[in-house]
Design a protein around this motif. Structure first.
Motif, PDB file in Angstrom:
ATOM      1  N   VAL A  11       5.832  24.408  19.220  1.00 44.29           N
ATOM      2  CA  VAL A  11       6.635  25.009  18.148  1.00 44.29           C
ATOM      3  C   VAL A  11       6.819  23.978  17.049  1.00 44.29           C
ATOM      4  CG1 VAL A  11       8.834  26.108  17.578  1.00 44.29           C
ATOM      5  CG2 VAL A  11       7.826  26.448  19.835  1.00 44.29           C
ATOM      6  N   LYS A  12       6.809  24.440  15.809  1.00 42.71           N
ATOM      7  CA  LYS A  12       6.976  23.531  14.671  1.00 42.71           C
ATOM      8  C   LYS A  12       8.269  22.734  14.770  1.00 42.71           C
ATOM      9  CE  LYS A  12       4.526  26.233  11.157  1.00 42.71           C
ATOM     10  NZ  LYS A  12       4.705  26.916   9.856  1.00 42.71           N
ATOM     11  N   GLU A  39       6.707  33.049  14.552  1.00 44.39           N
ATOM     12  CA  GLU A  39       6.475  31.607  14.704  1.00 44.39           C
ATOM     13  C   GLU A  39       6.771  31.102  16.110  1.00 44.39           C
ATOM     14  OE1 GLU A  39       8.454  29.158  11.911  1.00 44.39           O
ATOM     15  OE2 GLU A  39       7.116  29.670  10.254  1.00 44.39           O
ATOM     16  N   HIS A  40       7.762  31.707  16.767  1.00 43.73           N
ATOM     17  CA  HIS A  40       8.218  31.161  18.040  1.00 43.73           C
ATOM     18  C   HIS A  40       7.707  31.910  19.268  1.00 43.73           C
ATOM     19  CE1 HIS A  40      11.072  29.345  15.184  1.00 43.73           C
ATOM     20  NE2 HIS A  40      11.205  28.389  16.086  1.00 43.73           N
ATOM     21  N   ASN A  41       6.937  32.968  19.056  1.00 44.91           N
ATOM     22  CA  ASN A  41       6.443  33.748  20.201  1.00 44.91           C
ATOM     23  C   ASN A  41       4.936  33.976  20.073  1.00 44.91           C
ATOM     24  OD1 ASN A  41       9.059  34.788  21.701  1.00 44.91           O
ATOM     25  ND2 ASN A  41       9.465  34.960  19.509  1.00 44.91           N
ATOM     26  N   ASN A  79      10.486  34.296  11.911  1.00 48.32           N
ATOM     27  CA  ASN A  79      11.008  33.500  13.021  1.00 48.32           C
ATOM     28  C   ASN A  79      10.466  34.008  14.355  1.00 48.32           C
ATOM     29  OD1 ASN A  79      13.161  31.467  13.996  1.00 48.32           O
ATOM     30  ND2 ASN A  79      13.690  33.316  15.121  1.00 48.32           N
ATOM     31  N   PRO A  87       7.527  32.434  24.501  1.00 46.88           N
ATOM     32  CA  PRO A  87       7.531  31.188  23.720  1.00 46.88           C
ATOM     33  C   PRO A  87       6.145  30.545  23.635  1.00 46.88           C
ATOM     34  CG  PRO A  87       9.329  31.219  25.309  1.00 46.88           C
ATOM     35  CD  PRO A  87       8.418  32.357  25.662  1.00 46.88           C
ATOM     36  N   LYS A  88       5.861  30.044  22.450  1.00 51.71           N
ATOM     37  CA  LYS A  88       4.642  29.261  22.272  1.00 51.71           C
ATOM     38  C   LYS A  88       4.824  27.887  22.907  1.00 51.71           C
ATOM     39  CE  LYS A  88       3.214  31.428  17.903  1.00 51.71           C
ATOM     40  NZ  LYS A  88       2.953  31.225  16.455  1.00 51.71           N
ATOM     41  N   GLY A 129      12.386  23.671  13.791  1.00 60.10           N
ATOM     42  CA  GLY A 129      12.632  25.084  14.025  1.00 60.10           C
ATOM     43  C   GLY A 129      14.121  25.383  14.114  1.00 60.10           C
ATOM     44  N   GLN A 188      20.645  35.242  23.132  1.00 54.47           N
ATOM     45  CA  GLN A 188      19.375  34.965  23.810  1.00 54.47           C
ATOM     46  C   GLN A 188      19.585  34.908  25.316  1.00 54.47           C
ATOM     47  OE1 GLN A 188      17.277  31.529  22.333  1.00 54.47           O
ATOM     48  NE2 GLN A 188      15.898  31.420  24.102  1.00 54.47           N
TER      49      GLN A 188
END
Length: 343
Positions: free
Chosen positions: A299-300, A266-268, A263, A295-296, A303, A326
């Motif tokens: 993102v897929k 994928e997200h960073n 996770n 953060p990208k 998510g 967060q």
């Protein structure tokens, strides 16, 4: 008849208690009226007669329960008690009348004094022996219902956990096949090494797929192997930092740590110049995994499903909860450790 009594949990221990109680009651009554101790005080015929009456009462109560209501509640128990009381008292009076009629002693046995005395005894029998029976029956019935409910909940939990795991395993497989596909285009030698490592990792996935919980040591070892696999694709763009002592006999749902590391990746967006540090801190009762937020841009879709899946697994396992925190700079997930004596 044996099946009938068994259906009301009338086991040998309860019946032995009734026999002993009836005998002691007969001794007490005889001593109360006779005020002397002799051999007659201890003869068992009165106890046998009382035991017969008690068994007759148990049959009446059992029939009433079967006929009207088997569910457990105070109001239903009172209703069964009252109906059984009326049937027992009226039945005994009718039986006594027929016996007296056959011997021509109706006038002597059915005067006001004898009727009052005998009916008080019948009522007391219902309160004492009927009370014993109902207390024993509803207690055992309640325990049986609790056991059935617990088994049902356990079966449902296992079914739901199996469904969640069935979702996670393909998720893990497809994500890594995508990584392999990209590596084949970029570097075939690296793709071959990735495939070799991936086969070892997926073997663990298959072995743990039928287990609700796996030892924390195994999960940590698997998470580190998985992270090394990711480094074959991303290089030093991501760093895994472990700290804390591993408690003994601690467990986690299978693939928990891999899912949390995945996770974070994928997200960073990490680079070798500005890597994303994934910190895994183990404490006495929990495990915390956190990372700096980078953060990208893309993102897929879907998510967050994997995190929700993991949260649901902890909820199904009992009084455990996963916490997500967060802020503008960090993302943090805390999961509870499950110990051997708790599952």
């Amino acid at each position: 008849m044996r099946q009938f009594f068994a259906s009301f949990y009338l086991n040998k221990y309860f019946l032995a208690f009734i026999v002993i109680f009836a005998y002691l009651e007969s001794v007490q009554i005889r001593y109360f009226f006779g005020r002397k101790v002799d051999w007659y005080l201890f003869t068992p015929e009165a106890a046998v007669a009382q035991l017969f009456n008690a068994m007759l009462l148990f049959v009446i109560i059992g029939i009433v329960i079967k006929r009207f209501d088997e569910q457990v509640s105070l109001s239903r128990a009172i209703r069964v008690f009252v109906i059984s009381l009326l049937i027992y008292v009226l039945g005994n009076n009718l039986l006594s009348y027929l016996v007296a009629l056959s011997f021509g002693t109706v006038a002597r046995n059915f005067n006001e004094a004898s009727l009052t005395s005998s009916n008080i005894k019948y009522v007391m029998d219902v309160f004492v022996y009927g009370g014993f029976f109902l207390a024993h029956y509803y207690f055992q019935k309640n325990q049986e219902d609790k056991a059935k409910l617990a088994n049902l909940e356990k079966t449902q939990m296992q079914s739901q956990l199996a469904q969640l795991k069935a979702q996670l395993d393909p998720h893990f497989l497809f994500n890594n096949l995508n990584v392999l596909d990209q590596l084949i285009e970029e570097d075939q030698a690296q793709a071959s090494a990735f495939l070799h490592d991936f086969s070892d990792i997926y073997r663990y996935v298959l072995q743990s797929s039928d287990q609700q919980l796996v030892p924390l040591d195994d999960e940590l070892a698997f998470a580190q192997r998985y992270f090394r696999l990711m480094q074959q694709k991303y290089g030093q763009a991501y760093r895994l930092e472990l700290s804390g002592e591993v408690p003994t006999q601690a467990f986690l749902p299978a693939l928990s740590l891999q899912l949390l590391i995945e996770n974070a990746i994928e997200h960073n967006l990490g680079t070798e110049l500005s890597p994303v540090a994934i910190q895994l801190k183990i404490s006495e009762m929990s495990l915390k995994i956190s990372n700096v937020l980078k953060p990208k841009k893309q993102v897929k879709k879907g998510g967050g499903r994997a995190l929700q899946n993991l949260r649901t697994q902890f909820e199904l396992l009992g009084k455990y909860s996963m916490h997500i925190k967060q802020n503008e700079s960090t993302f943090e997930v805390t999961i509870p450790l499950i110990f051997e004596n708790e599952h």
